[in-house]
Design a protein around this motif. Structure first.
Motif, PDB file in Angstrom:
ATOM      1  N   PHE A   8      -1.505  52.753  93.276  1.00 29.72           N
ATOM      2  CA  PHE A   8      -3.075  53.513  93.674  1.00 29.72           C
ATOM      3  C   PHE A   8      -4.189  52.518  92.844  1.00 29.72           C
ATOM      4  N   VAL A   9      -3.850  52.093  91.777  1.00 28.88           N
ATOM      5  CA  VAL A   9      -4.877  51.387  91.041  1.00 28.88           C
ATOM      6  C   VAL A   9      -5.372  50.047  92.078  1.00 28.88           C
ATOM      7  N   SER A  10      -4.089  49.498  92.354  1.00 21.35           N
ATOM      8  CA  SER A  10      -4.452  48.396  93.079  1.00 21.35           C
ATOM      9  C   SER A  10      -5.238  48.640  94.419  1.00 21.35           C
ATOM     10  N   ASN A  11      -4.837  49.656  95.225  1.00 20.17           N
ATOM     11  CA  ASN A  11      -5.600  49.961  96.269  1.00 20.17           C
ATOM     12  C   ASN A  11      -7.152  50.370  95.954  1.00 20.17           C
ATOM     13  N   LEU A  12      -7.347  50.953  94.726  1.00 22.45           N
ATOM     14  CA  LEU A  12      -8.804  51.186  94.275  1.00 22.45           C
ATOM     15  C   LEU A  12      -9.539  49.892  94.050  1.00 22.45           C
ATOM     16  N   ALA A  13      -8.758  49.106  93.706  1.00 24.74           N
ATOM     17  CA  ALA A  13      -9.607  47.521  93.268  1.00 24.74           C
ATOM     18  C   ALA A  13      -9.839  46.844  94.652  1.00 24.74           C
ATOM     19  N   ASP A  14      -8.878  47.222  95.469  1.00 25.41           N
ATOM     20  CA  ASP A  14      -9.327  46.525  97.002  1.00 25.41           C
ATOM     21  C   ASP A  14     -10.393  47.124  97.584  1.00 25.41           C
ATOM     22  N   VAL A  15     -10.540  48.518  97.275  1.00 27.29           N
ATOM     23  CA  VAL A  15     -11.805  48.995  97.968  1.00 27.29           C
ATOM     24  C   VAL A  15     -13.172  48.729  97.298  1.00 27.29           C
ATOM     25  N   LEU A  16     -12.985  48.686  96.135  1.00 28.15           N
ATOM     26  CA  LEU A  16     -14.199  48.199  95.400  1.00 28.15           C
ATOM     27  C   LEU A  16     -14.549  46.664  95.636  1.00 28.15           C
ATOM     28  N   ALA A  17     -13.665  46.081  95.921  1.00 28.96           N
ATOM     29  CA  ALA A  17     -13.876  44.648  96.452  1.00 28.96           C
ATOM     30  C   ALA A  17     -14.286  44.423  97.722  1.00 28.96           C
ATOM     31  N   SER A  18     -14.072  45.272  98.730  1.00 28.04           N
ATOM     32  CA  SER A  18     -14.269  45.054 100.019  1.00 28.04           C
ATOM     33  C   SER A  18     -15.530  45.328 100.381  1.00 28.04           C
ATOM     34  N   ALA A  19     -16.446  46.013  99.608  1.00 33.63           N
ATOM     35  CA  ALA A  19     -17.707  46.532 100.164  1.00 33.63           C
ATOM     36  C   ALA A  19     -18.677  46.214  98.964  1.00 33.63           C
ATOM     37  N   LEU A  20     -20.156  46.114  99.473  1.00 36.56           N
ATOM     38  CA  LEU A  20     -21.206  46.062  98.695  1.00 36.56           C
ATOM     39  C   LEU A  20     -22.075  47.005  99.239  1.00 36.56           C
TER      40      LEU A  20
END
Length: 405
Positions: free
Chosen positions: A18-30
């Motif tokens: 879950f934490v890894s998926n959260l990091a991916d979400v935050l890194a994928s958009a500005l």
């Protein structure tokens, strides 16, 4: 999140995913709304049965990111504004009064069947950017104090993403404002320069030829050269702004290389002659590239001009073109003063100068060269050592390997 099950290795692995998926979400958009919407989808049902996200603007106005429970208008508490999570293990009418602005909000929460709530402040640089609200509707699940470390970690990561998105948006707005201002100023300056250049041209034609009034002619020609330099500077500023905003216009088509090199060298021969420099070319026959001819002449003009500028009298400048697989490699080599290893990584930076105190140019030529080459699908790099000269390389697509119009 009390559910009656004991945590184990599987739960730990799930939390890491879950934490890894959260990091991916935050890194994928500005984009702030895209980030918050993605977070709301991610946390359900892992962290709660319902998720609401409210964004809080600089003026304090609250906006629900999606349309979940629209009748509930969040009223941020002093604790939330101070960065403290608000945990409501069991929802009661009394507890709802602190977080809702009116009876309609309380009714919306009851109708949704929310039994337990936690409100997580999104704090960025000491300011409340929003609130992430999670709700439980199932009777076997409720929030407890032991859940807060994970939930607050999620909120902190989300707040960082939101803060970065807002900084990016402000930077983009500032960049657009700068570009708009630059375009307006450049338009006005160009109008004035065009008037000067037209008047100078008429004046030169009206002066007697050669020996008569030679001094007057020299003065008028000096005015024309200065106006032309100013016009080039304006064009360079506009090109740099276009490159940085990703709006540089290029019109690639099939072009033979040899005429391009011939024209580029012809434009620089007088400058080389004044310093007694040897200007050589080595161009393989029958090579065609996909390029914007005028833009490539601009690149070569900047590279050859720099080579001449920083090569002592009696030195040499060589332009070479050769085919390498599906690319064409252009090389501009000089026997000049060279560039130190410390300065080399910065040569393509805007306003960079090999000799800053001398101010031998605007410092935008290499930035433009890099932007043009990359816009045409090529690469550009440099090799140099102090006292041993400098070599610039850039590539363009070989015409036979690219579909052209």
């Amino acid at each position: 999140m009390k559910s009656g099950k004991k945590p184990g290795a599987k739960a730990g692995a799930d939390q890491q995913r879950f934490v890894s998926n959260l990091a991916d979400v935050l890194a994928s958009a500005l984009d702030e709304r895209a980030i918050l919407s993605a977070i709301a989808r991610l946390v359900v049902p892992r962290l709660g049965d319902v998720c609401l996200v409210d964004s809080i603007d600089a003026d304090g106005s609250v906006q629900r990111v999606d349309h979940t429970l629209e009748d509930w208008h969040l009223a941020p508490t002093l604790g939330l504004r101070a960065g403290e999570a608000l945990l409501i293990p069991d929802v009661t009418p009394a507890s709802l009064g602190a977080i809702t602005a009116d009876a309609a909000g309380e009714a919306a929460i009851r109708v949704a069947g929310i039994r337990s709530l936690v409100l997580l402040p999104l704090i960025g640089r000491g300011r409340l950017l929003g609130v992430l609200t999670l709700g439980m509707t199932r009777p076997d699940r409720s929030f407890a104090t032991r859940d807060l470390p994970l939930l607050e970690d999620v909120a902190q990561r989300t707040a960082l993403g939101v803060d970065n998105a807002r900084l990016d948006q402000r930077a983009r707005q500032a960049s657009r404002a700068r570009d708009d201002t630059l375009a307006a100023i450049s338009h006005d300056l160009r109008n004035g320069l065009n008037t000067v250049l037209t008047a100078v041209g008429l004046l030169l034609r009206s002066l007697p030829p050669d020996n008569e009034r030679r001094r007057d002619r020299r003065h008028v020609e000096a005015i024309r050269r200065s106006a032309q330099r100013m016009n080039r500077l304006i064009n360079d500023m506009l090109d740099v702004a276009s490159i940085e905003s990703g709006r540089l216009v290029v019109e690639p088509q099939r072009e033979p290389v040899r005429p391009i090199i011939h024209d580029a060298l012809a434009a620089c021969r007088e400058q080389a002659r004044e310093k007694a420099l040897q200007l050589d070319e080595d161009v393989a026959d029958e090579i065609d590239v996909v390029c914007d001819r005028e833009r490539v002449l601009q690149v070569l003009g900047n590279l050859i001009g720099n080579a001449i500028k920083f090569t002592p009298e009696g030195g040499s400048v060589q332009v070479k073109v050769e085919q390498l697989d599906d690319e064409v490699l252009f090389t501009v080599r000089d026997s000049g003063i060279g560039v130190s290893a410390k300065q080399l990584p910065h040569v393509f930076d805007r306003f960079w100068q090999a000799t800053p105190k001398a101010r031998l140019g605007s410092g935008m030529g290499l930035t433009i060269a890099k932007g043009v080459v990359e816009a045409l699908g090529g690469r550009i790099w440099v090799e140099s050592r102090p006292g041993e000269g400098t070599t610039f390389f850039f590539t363009l697509p070989l015409a036979s390997s690219v579909q052209t119009q």
